[in-house]
Design an enzyme around this catalytic site. Sequence first.
Site, PDB file in Angstrom:
ATOM      1  N   CYS A   1     -36.818   6.197  -8.442  1.00 37.99           N
ATOM      2  CA  CYS A   1     -36.790   6.034  -7.104  1.00 37.99           C
ATOM      3  C   CYS A   1     -36.222   7.158  -6.113  1.00 37.99           C
ATOM      4  O   CYS A   1     -36.435   8.444  -6.711  1.00 37.99           O
ATOM      5  CB  CYS A   1     -35.990   4.809  -6.532  1.00 37.99           C
ATOM      6  SG  CYS A   1     -35.972   3.418  -7.574  1.00 37.99           S
TER       7      CYS A   1
ATOM      8  N   ASP B   1     -31.160  -2.698 -14.520  1.00 40.31           N
ATOM      9  CA  ASP B   1     -30.102  -1.733 -14.793  1.00 40.31           C
ATOM     10  C   ASP B   1     -29.425  -1.309 -13.696  1.00 40.31           C
ATOM     11  O   ASP B   1     -28.189  -0.960 -13.965  1.00 40.31           O
ATOM     12  CB  ASP B   1     -30.783  -0.609 -15.529  1.00 40.31           C
ATOM     13  CG  ASP B   1     -31.758   0.121 -14.622  1.00 40.31           C
ATOM     14  OD1 ASP B   1     -32.058  -0.695 -13.648  1.00 40.31           O
ATOM     15  OD2 ASP B   1     -32.248   1.388 -14.916  1.00 40.31           O
TER      16      ASP B   1
ATOM     17  N   VAL C   1     -54.523  16.657 -21.611  1.00 40.90           N
ATOM     18  CA  VAL C   1     -55.633  17.698 -20.920  1.00 40.90           C
ATOM     19  C   VAL C   1     -56.225  18.308 -21.806  1.00 40.90           C
ATOM     20  O   VAL C   1     -55.906  19.042 -22.584  1.00 40.90           O
ATOM     21  CB  VAL C   1     -54.676  18.588 -20.040  1.00 40.90           C
ATOM     22  CG1 VAL C   1     -55.781  19.704 -19.282  1.00 40.90           C
ATOM     23  CG2 VAL C   1     -54.020  17.620 -18.806  1.00 40.90           C
TER      24      VAL C   1
ATOM     25  N   SER D   1     -42.146  12.234 -22.450  1.00 40.07           N
ATOM     26  CA  SER D   1     -42.743  13.710 -22.524  1.00 40.07           C
ATOM     27  C   SER D   1     -41.713  14.069 -23.458  1.00 40.07           C
ATOM     28  O   SER D   1     -40.614  13.817 -23.933  1.00 40.07           O
ATOM     29  CB  SER D   1     -42.397  14.176 -21.129  1.00 40.07           C
ATOM     30  OG  SER D   1     -42.273  15.692 -21.163  1.00 40.07           O
ATOM     31  N   GLY D   2     -42.459  15.124 -24.286  1.00 40.95           N
ATOM     32  CA  GLY D   2     -41.703  16.070 -25.219  1.00 40.95           C
ATOM     33  C   GLY D   2     -40.631  17.208 -24.564  1.00 40.95           C
ATOM     34  O   GLY D   2     -40.188  17.999 -25.398  1.00 40.95           O
TER      35      GLY D   2
END
Length: 626
Positions: free
Chosen positions: A2, A99, A290, A362-363
């Site tokens: 948020c 949470d 991509v 993501s890595g």
Amino acid sequence: MCGITGIIQFGTSPSSMYAPLERMNQALAHRGPDDEGIWVEGPVALGHRRLSIIDLSSAGHQPMQSPDGRYVLVFNGEIYNFRTLKAELKDYPFRSGSDTEVILAAYAQWGIDCLKKLNGMYALALWDRQEQTLLLARDHLGIKPLYLYEAPQQILFASEVRSLLASGMVPRKINPAGISDYLRYQTVHAPQTMVQGVRMLEPGHYLLLSMDGRVEERAYWQPLGTTVPANKLDLASARQKVREALLTTIERQMIADVPFGAFLSGGIDSSSIVALMSQVSTTAVKTFSVTFAEEAFSEAPFARMIAEKYQTEHHEIRLSPDDFLHTIPRALQAMDHVSGDGPNTYIVAGATRKAGIKMALSGLGGDELFAGYPIFGRSKSLERLGWLNVLPVGLRQILAGVLAQSSSKVAIRKVAEVLGLPQIEPYGAYPLSRQSWPEMTIAQLAPGLEKTPNAVAAILEIIQALPGFDAAPLLSKISAAEMSTYMQNILLRDSDQMSMAHALEVRVPFLDHELVDLVMGISDAVKLPGAGPKPLLVAAMGEWLPDAIVNRPKMGFTLPYELWMKGALREFCAGHLAQLGERPFFAAAALQKLWQDFLRGHPGVKWSHLWSLVVLDEWLENNGLH
């Protein structure tokens, strides 16, 4: 995920805070399109924009109050271990499955110590109506941002700089220290920002503000802040512990009530994330890559290899350089805080969101944690060159001067600067590793600002004073430096602002602080025993990571920015560089010389350095700073 806002203001009526808080909230609408809320009482006003990921019902609405009405919370982020904590907090009368409510319960039970129990990414503000205190806190690694503006009788905070500026209560003035930092590193390091008077709450820190004027600001976690007793692990033991920690982390971070997926480039880090997700998921993982038409530079075959191995629902986002070129204006408009990079993340995040995904893994962080950058190998090499310190400093500085004059290449100049240091050692040389321009060039572009203290050097001094520093392996010291500088202030900031521009939540499992604590204690001999990329991570992944991914050739594709800047973007760049020369702190003649040297193909002028100046002026213009 948020956006949060807030105003603390003494001596005025609560009603006077509604209008500026509404403007602040509206400036964050892109971060939270699902819901919004405002809560105002006495000297405190709290605002929230919601992107619903866990408990999509109205029970997750914020600002959220505890059942007894004592605590009011606004929160941006995700707490991955909220179910475990909820099981510990049996006496709390929970009313939702969110949470967010677990944070309220945890604070009611443990106070500020609850921050040490939270596993996640977050920025939060919690108002205690009984004690009249406001707690501001930011997650361990700085994944989620929190900006502050402090003035007499008032404090404002928000998830983005633009939100603070939208309040109408923050002067739009340039911070000169931010200019010098940006020239050195193409970013501004926390706690500073490019706006005078606006700062970031630092990662792993909290600020407790009492309405009687008392302020307490402290770190509750820092990399190397505690000595992790893992240095005696051999490769087999380290491999097993890291594998178990990775699986635990992935399992926690895959909790969501919305469609989610993963970014997949086909490199070691993203492939590891997808492989781990496939071990714990009961359905096909959605993956996004991509790809480019230029097959010689495309990573698509490697991404497809992983997608096929783990039977993912794979999506290829096929782009041409022109697609990037046409997207650059929108990406620059989306940039909340100026950065020398970011459009790539903007494009991938936009395409992922259009596919119906609200959360992606993501890595990011794998290189910093598992010694994946060349700086790690160079640091070990520099450690072996300590014998150069037997030469008198004066002699080394003379040699450094000769070397610097022999070439205009940035790499040669950096070697010369290292040679001229009072003491040649890897940690002390680190501030030069990512510096864009030497001090001499900065003095020409912005006369006087080269005397501003180096922000990276200051951060390294803080790390060096941590209790676990002396016992830490060299590579872990470099990891701490990378995480506290480049990763936090470029990679994570760009990831947050460019993904949230599309209301996409990005999670980064490699930055689970428990995993970081474990890996930071592992010895150099185990972490980087010799040749090969990220050997500890590769060993931990074992059969889950194909050899073809580990040993894949390095890809050399880069977008043709240099051609664009001399062609389609030439007028855009020339206009912004001319305008930048009219701003305070900059020397117009030096900027124009740099531009002309670039157009003539001077080997000492890199397009990326000039582009960062163009982006800076565009950002200053968009935000009305002077």
